[in-house]
Write an enzyme that holds these catalytic residues in place. Structure first.
Site, PDB file in Angstrom:
ATOM      1  N   HIS A   1       7.795   1.166 -10.734  1.00  0.00           N
ATOM      2  CA  HIS A   1       6.598   0.718 -10.009  1.00  0.00           C
ATOM      3  C   HIS A   1       5.342   1.062 -10.785  1.00  0.00           C
ATOM      4  O   HIS A   1       5.294   2.064 -11.492  1.00  0.00           O
ATOM      5  CB  HIS A   1       6.529   1.340  -8.606  1.00  0.00           C
ATOM      6  CG  HIS A   1       6.725   2.823  -8.578  1.00  0.00           C
ATOM      7  ND1 HIS A   1       7.962   3.424  -8.672  1.00  0.00           N
ATOM      8  CD2 HIS A   1       5.833   3.841  -8.476  1.00  0.00           C
ATOM      9  CE1 HIS A   1       7.830   4.736  -8.618  1.00  0.00           C
ATOM     10  NE2 HIS A   1       6.550   5.017  -8.511  1.00  0.00           N
TER      11      HIS A   1
ATOM     12  N   ARG B   1       0.832  -1.210   0.000  1.00  0.00           N
ATOM     13  CA  ARG B   1       0.000   0.000   0.000  1.00  0.00           C
ATOM     14  C   ARG B   1       0.865   1.258   0.000  1.00  0.00           C
ATOM     15  O   ARG B   1       1.874   1.316   0.717  1.00  0.00           O
ATOM     16  CB  ARG B   1      -0.936   0.005   1.216  1.00  0.00           C
ATOM     17  CG  ARG B   1      -1.945  -1.104   1.149  1.00  0.00           C
ATOM     18  CD  ARG B   1      -3.034  -1.004   2.202  1.00  0.00           C
ATOM     19  NE  ARG B   1      -3.710  -2.283   2.297  1.00  0.00           N
ATOM     20  CZ  ARG B   1      -4.601  -2.739   1.416  1.00  0.00           C
ATOM     21  NH1 ARG B   1      -4.959  -1.970   0.390  1.00  0.00           N
ATOM     22  NH2 ARG B   1      -5.139  -3.936   1.550  1.00  0.00           N
TER      23      ARG B   1
ATOM     24  N   HIS C   1       1.473   2.019 -10.209  1.00  0.00           N
ATOM     25  CA  HIS C   1       0.433   2.427  -9.253  1.00  0.00           C
ATOM     26  C   HIS C   1      -0.865   1.730  -9.653  1.00  0.00           C
ATOM     27  O   HIS C   1      -1.272   1.784 -10.823  1.00  0.00           O
ATOM     28  CB  HIS C   1       0.176   3.931  -9.334  1.00  0.00           C
ATOM     29  CG  HIS C   1       1.300   4.811  -8.903  1.00  0.00           C
ATOM     30  ND1 HIS C   1       1.330   5.434  -7.675  1.00  0.00           N
ATOM     31  CD2 HIS C   1       2.424   5.210  -9.543  1.00  0.00           C
ATOM     32  CE1 HIS C   1       2.434   6.179  -7.582  1.00  0.00           C
ATOM     33  NE2 HIS C   1       3.111   6.059  -8.707  1.00  0.00           N
TER      34      HIS C   1
ATOM     35  N   VAL D   1      10.368   8.093  -6.951  1.00  0.00           N
ATOM     36  CA  VAL D   1      11.172   6.970  -6.445  1.00  0.00           C
ATOM     37  C   VAL D   1      11.683   6.199  -7.668  1.00  0.00           C
ATOM     38  O   VAL D   1      10.879   5.725  -8.490  1.00  0.00           O
ATOM     39  CB  VAL D   1      10.352   6.040  -5.519  1.00  0.00           C
ATOM     40  CG1 VAL D   1      11.224   4.872  -5.054  1.00  0.00           C
ATOM     41  CG2 VAL D   1       9.810   6.806  -4.316  1.00  0.00           C
TER      42      VAL D   1
ATOM     43  N   ASN E   1       4.708   6.277 -13.713  1.00  0.00           N
ATOM     44  CA  ASN E   1       5.313   7.589 -13.913  1.00  0.00           C
ATOM     45  C   ASN E   1       6.778   7.388 -14.310  1.00  0.00           C
ATOM     46  O   ASN E   1       7.475   6.574 -13.704  1.00  0.00           O
ATOM     47  CB  ASN E   1       5.236   8.422 -12.629  1.00  0.00           C
ATOM     48  CG  ASN E   1       3.802   8.738 -12.245  1.00  0.00           C
ATOM     49  OD1 ASN E   1       2.947   8.919 -13.106  1.00  0.00           O
ATOM     50  ND2 ASN E   1       3.529   8.800 -10.947  1.00  0.00           N
TER      51      ASN E   1
HETATM   52  P1  AMP Z   1       6.101   8.081  -8.001  1.00  0.00           P
HETATM   53  O1  AMP Z   1       5.851   9.551  -7.725  1.00  0.00           O
HETATM   54  O2  AMP Z   1       5.392   7.550  -9.203  1.00  0.00           O
HETATM   55  O3  AMP Z   1       7.589   7.790  -8.015  1.00  0.00           O
HETATM   56  O4  AMP Z   1       5.452   7.300  -6.798  1.00  0.00           O
HETATM   57  C1  AMP Z   1       6.100   7.094  -5.590  1.00  0.00           C
HETATM   58  C2  AMP Z   1       5.049   6.731  -4.576  1.00  0.00           C
HETATM   59  O5  AMP Z   1       5.681   6.062  -3.516  1.00  0.00           O
HETATM   60  C3  AMP Z   1       4.282   7.909  -3.983  1.00  0.00           C
HETATM   61  O6  AMP Z   1       2.898   7.722  -4.224  1.00  0.00           O
HETATM   62  C4  AMP Z   1       4.617   7.825  -2.494  1.00  0.00           C
HETATM   63  O7  AMP Z   1       3.529   8.165  -1.677  1.00  0.00           O
HETATM   64  C5  AMP Z   1       4.998   6.371  -2.329  1.00  0.00           C
HETATM   65  N1  AMP Z   1       5.927   6.037  -1.257  1.00  0.00           N
HETATM   66  C6  AMP Z   1       7.117   6.628  -0.977  1.00  0.00           C
HETATM   67  N2  AMP Z   1       7.733   5.994   0.041  1.00  0.00           N
HETATM   68  C7  AMP Z   1       6.917   4.967   0.388  1.00  0.00           C
HETATM   69  C8  AMP Z   1       6.990   3.931   1.371  1.00  0.00           C
HETATM   70  N3  AMP Z   1       8.030   3.829   2.197  1.00  0.00           N
HETATM   71  N4  AMP Z   1       5.973   3.037   1.444  1.00  0.00           N
HETATM   72  C9  AMP Z   1       4.918   3.133   0.610  1.00  0.00           C
HETATM   73  N5  AMP Z   1       4.793   4.081  -0.342  1.00  0.00           N
HETATM   74  C10 AMP Z   1       5.780   4.988  -0.438  1.00  0.00           C
END
Ligand code: AMP
Length: 114
Positions: free
Chosen positions: A100, A29, A102, A96, A87
């Protein structure tokens, strides 16, 4: 590449709210959910962005999407519908740098996204 927080989640060095895992894929999540269901599906293999995915990764990329569909079913949003998003880089909103998907759902979603 430097290990990211998602690499640490994949290696169980950092806790996350896991909803699925197997040898190649982990789903957990999102910490800052944008909808009632917001799950991130990642490969254990640390591919930074979609740009670095190679033809050898084709099956793995398919697994990410099939896992998203499986989790959508598990979360009870498959029938009503949901969105999957990757993204890529800063212009695409990536923060990040561990590839990944979403999985977002559980509320009406607008199109196009911002
Ligand atoms: P993006 O902006 O597509 O790189 O998405 C990164 C996502 O990772 C964001 O929606 C953050 O809220 C989520 N995120 C960052 N750190 C964590 C974590 N430790 N556990 C779960 N989600 C995270």
């Amino acid at each position: 590449m430097a290990e990211t927080i998602f690499g640490k989640i994949a290696n169980a060095e950092v806790e996350a709210d896991l909803v699925y895992e197997d040898d190649e894929v982990v789903a957990f999540r999102d910490l800052n959910p944008q909808a009632p269901v917001h799950v991130l599906v990642i490969p254990r293999k640390p591919i930074p962005t979609l740009n670095e995915a190679k033809s050898d990764d084709a099956e793995l990329l398919g697994r990410l999407l099939l896992t998203a569909a499986k989790v959508a079913e598990q979360e009870g949003i498959a029938e009503q519908g949901y969105r999957t998003v990757i993204n890529c880089n800063a212009g695409g909103g990536q923060t990040v740098y561990h590839l990944h998907v979403h999985l977002i759902g559980g509320r009406p979603l607008q199109w196009p996204p911002g």
